[in-house]
Design an enzyme around this catalytic site. Structure first.
Site, mmCIF file in Angstrom:
data_model
loop_
_atom_site.group_PDB
_atom_site.id
_atom_site.type_symbol
_atom_site.label_atom_id
_atom_site.label_comp_id
_atom_site.label_asym_id
_atom_site.label_seq_id
_atom_site.Cartn_x
_atom_site.Cartn_y
_atom_site.Cartn_z
ATOM 1 C CE LYS A 73 -0.256 8.929 8.422
ATOM 2 N NZ LYS A 73 -0.860 8.143 7.358
ATOM 3 C CG ASP A 109 -4.323 8.385 6.240
ATOM 4 O OD1 ASP A 109 -4.024 9.208 5.354
ATOM 5 O OD2 ASP A 109 -3.570 8.087 7.171
HETATM 6 P P1 NDP Z 1 3.777 1.687 8.884
HETATM 7 O O1 NDP Z 1 5.233 1.820 9.175
HETATM 8 O O2 NDP Z 1 2.795 2.054 9.944
HETATM 9 O O3 NDP Z 1 3.451 0.158 8.430
HETATM 10 C C1 NDP Z 1 4.303 -0.525 7.554
HETATM 11 C C2 NDP Z 1 3.691 -1.871 7.175
HETATM 12 O O4 NDP Z 1 4.551 -2.476 6.201
HETATM 13 C C3 NDP Z 1 3.579 -2.849 8.328
HETATM 14 O O5 NDP Z 1 2.471 -3.678 8.146
HETATM 15 C C4 NDP Z 1 4.887 -3.654 8.177
HETATM 16 O O6 NDP Z 1 4.833 -4.959 8.730
HETATM 17 C C5 NDP Z 1 4.982 -3.749 6.680
HETATM 18 N N1 NDP Z 1 6.342 -4.036 6.255
HETATM 19 C C6 NDP Z 1 7.387 -3.173 6.246
HETATM 20 N N2 NDP Z 1 8.500 -3.800 5.789
HETATM 21 C C7 NDP Z 1 8.141 -5.075 5.493
HETATM 22 C C8 NDP Z 1 8.836 -6.222 4.979
HETATM 23 N N3 NDP Z 1 10.137 -6.162 4.669
HETATM 24 N N4 NDP Z 1 8.145 -7.369 4.789
HETATM 25 C C9 NDP Z 1 6.817 -7.424 5.080
HETATM 26 N N5 NDP Z 1 6.097 -6.385 5.584
HETATM 27 C C10 NDP Z 1 6.759 -5.208 5.782
HETATM 28 O O7 NDP Z 1 3.547 2.546 7.553
HETATM 29 P P2 NDP Z 1 2.183 3.154 6.988
HETATM 30 O O8 NDP Z 1 1.064 2.236 7.315
HETATM 31 O O9 NDP Z 1 2.011 4.562 7.367
HETATM 32 O O10 NDP Z 1 2.490 3.144 5.400
HETATM 33 C C11 NDP Z 1 2.436 1.929 4.662
HETATM 34 C C12 NDP Z 1 2.543 2.235 3.173
HETATM 35 O O11 NDP Z 1 1.425 3.023 2.752
HETATM 36 C C13 NDP Z 1 3.793 3.042 2.811
HETATM 37 O O12 NDP Z 1 4.307 2.550 1.605
HETATM 38 C C14 NDP Z 1 3.260 4.456 2.613
HETATM 39 O O13 NDP Z 1 4.061 5.166 1.692
HETATM 40 C C15 NDP Z 1 1.875 4.159 2.034
HETATM 41 N N6 NDP Z 1 0.919 5.256 2.298
HETATM 42 C C16 NDP Z 1 0.307 5.848 1.225
HETATM 43 C C17 NDP Z 1 -0.625 6.840 1.428
HETATM 44 C C18 NDP Z 1 -1.293 7.471 0.244
HETATM 45 O O14 NDP Z 1 -1.892 8.539 0.408
HETATM 46 N N7 NDP Z 1 -1.244 6.864 -0.924
HETATM 47 C C19 NDP Z 1 -1.004 7.316 2.778
HETATM 48 C C20 NDP Z 1 -0.305 6.610 3.838
HETATM 49 C C21 NDP Z 1 0.627 5.619 3.586
HETATM 50 P P3 NDP Z 1 5.330 -5.234 10.255
HETATM 51 O O15 NDP Z 1 4.163 -4.888 11.115
HETATM 52 O O16 NDP Z 1 5.648 -6.686 10.232
HETATM 53 O O17 NDP Z 1 6.527 -4.361 10.495
#
Ligand code: NDP
Length: 294
Positions: A73, A109
C-alpha cells in the site's frame, strides 16, 4: 453460483505478498454476481520488487482496477498517475482505478473503518478520545479518519519512534488532535480503543497487544481490525470486562464496497453489501440435534 468466464469478461483483483489468505476474492465475486457484471476478481501474489511491472500490467492488460494489501500500500503512490486527497494525506493506496489507461490511486480504508464503526454502534466520535494501537499502513488510515471526525487520537506502537511520527503527521493536518503514548503504558482515560496491529491475527491467535493498566475501567468501545479469528483475545478480554466490542469484518466489507463503487461508477447505496457480508461471514455454528423429550 458458478459464473461463466467469456471473451468479454473483465478482470479486477487484489495484490499482496502473501495474498492467499485474502477474503477479498470471495467477497468481491459475490458482489459481482449480485450486480450481474461480467467481471471476475482474482488474487495476485506481487512481491514488492515486481510492483512496477504489475502497475504496467494494469495498463497493458486493461484491468478494471485493483485492490492492494500488505506490504504494497505504501509503495504505490509514486507509481501512479494521480492520487486522491485521502491517498496523498495518508501516503497509502488500497485501490487503483484504471481510467482509460490513466491510473488513479485512492484509499477506502479510513472511510470503510468509519462506516463499520458507526454500524457497530460506536457513539459519535466528535470530542471523544481514542487509543490507537499500531502505526502501520492501516493505523495511518484509521488515525486520519478519527482525527477528521474531531476525535483526539493517542497512538501507541511497539516500535517507539513510529508513534510520535504518526501523531506529528496528524497534527500537521488536524492541530492538537493527536499525541503518542508509550506501548503498554498508561495513556489516560479513553472512549475508544482500536487495534490496528497484527497481534492476534490467525494463526497467532494467542497474541495480544500490551494493554495499559485500567484501560477497560471506563468501558470504552473496542474495535479490532482483525476479523480472523472472529474474536481475538483482545476482544474477548474487553467483552468480559463489560466493553462493547466489534471485529474488523464490517471494515473489510465497507472498504471493499467503496472500492467497487469507484470501479463501477455506481453509488455506494447500490453496492450489494449484504451479499458481500454473507460471503465472508463464518457459517453459523450448527446446533447439536437434541432428542425430543418423550
Ligand atoms: P502493517 O504491517 O502496516 O502494520 C503492522 C502493525 O502491527 C505495526 O504497528 C506493527 O508494529 C504491529 N506489530 C506487528 N507485530 C507486532 C508484535 N509482535 N508486537 C507489537 N506490535 C506488532 O499492517 P497493516 O497496518 O496493513 O495491518 C494491521 C492489521 O490490520 C492486520 O491484522 C490486518 O489484517 C488488519 N487489517 C484489517 C482490515 C479490515 O478491513 N478489517 C484492513 C487492513 C488491515 P511495528 O511498527 O513495531 O512493527
Amino acid at each position: 453460483m458458478m459464473r461463466t468466464v467469456t471473451g468479454h469478461t473483465r478482470v479486477v483483483g487484489v495484490w499482496g505478498h502473501p495474498v492467499g489468505h485474502s477474503r477479498s476474492p470471495v467477497m468481491h465475486n459475490a458482489a459481482l454476481a449480485a450486480l450481474g457484471l461480467d467481471w471476475v476478481y482474482t488474487a495476485f501474489d506481487v512481491p514488492p520488487a515486481r510492483l512496477p511491472d504489475a502497475v504496467a500490467g494494469v495498463r497493458g492488460l486493461g484491468l478494471v482496477g485493483v485492490n492492494v494489501t500488505v506490504p504494497l500500500k505504501e509503495l504505490l503512490p509514486p507509481l501512479l498517475d494521480t492520487l486522491s486527497d485521502e491517498a496523498r494525506r495518508i501516503g497509502s493506496v488500497n485501490t487503483i482505478v484504471n481510467q482509460d489507461g490513466l491510473l488513479h490511486g485512492d484509499s477506502t480504508d479510513g472511510a470503510g473503518f468509519l462506516r463499520a464503526l458507526a454500524e457497530a454502534g460506536c457513539p459519535p466520535l466528535f470530542g471523544q478520545r481514542a487509543l490507537l494501537l499500531g502505526a502501520g499502513g492501516s493505523a495511518r488510515a484509521v488515525a486520519f479518519a478519527l482525527a477528521g471526525q474531531g476525535c483526539e487520537v493517542v497512538v501507541a506502537n511497539r516500535t517507539g519512534e513510529k508513534a510520535p511520527a504518526l501523531a506529528d503527521a496528524i497534527c500537521d493536518c488536524y492541530k492538537g488532535r493527536a499525541s503518542a503514548a508509550v506501548w503498554g503504558e498508561d495513556a489516560g482515560p479513553v472512549d475508544l480503543v482500536v487495534n490496528a496491529t497484527s497481534l492476534g491475527l490467525s494463526p497467532h491467535a494467542d497474541a495480544m497487544p500490551a494493554l495499559p493498566p485500567h484501560l477497560f475501567d471506563a468501558r470504552p468501545f473496542v474495535y479490532d481490525l482483525i476479523y480472523n479469528p472472529g474474536e481475538t483475545r483482545l476482544l474477548q478480554t474487553a467483552r468480559e470486562a463489560g466493553c462493547p466490542v466489534s471485529n474488523g469484518l464490517g471494515m473489510l466489507v465497507w472498504q471493499g464496497a467503496l472500492s467497487l463503487s469507484l470501479w463501477t461508477g455506481l453509488p455506494l447505496s447500490q453496492m450489494p453489501v449484504a451479499a458481500m457480508l454473507g460471503a465472508v461471514s463464518p457459517a453459523p455454528t450448527k446446533r447439536p440435534v437434541l432428542d425430543e423429550p418423550e
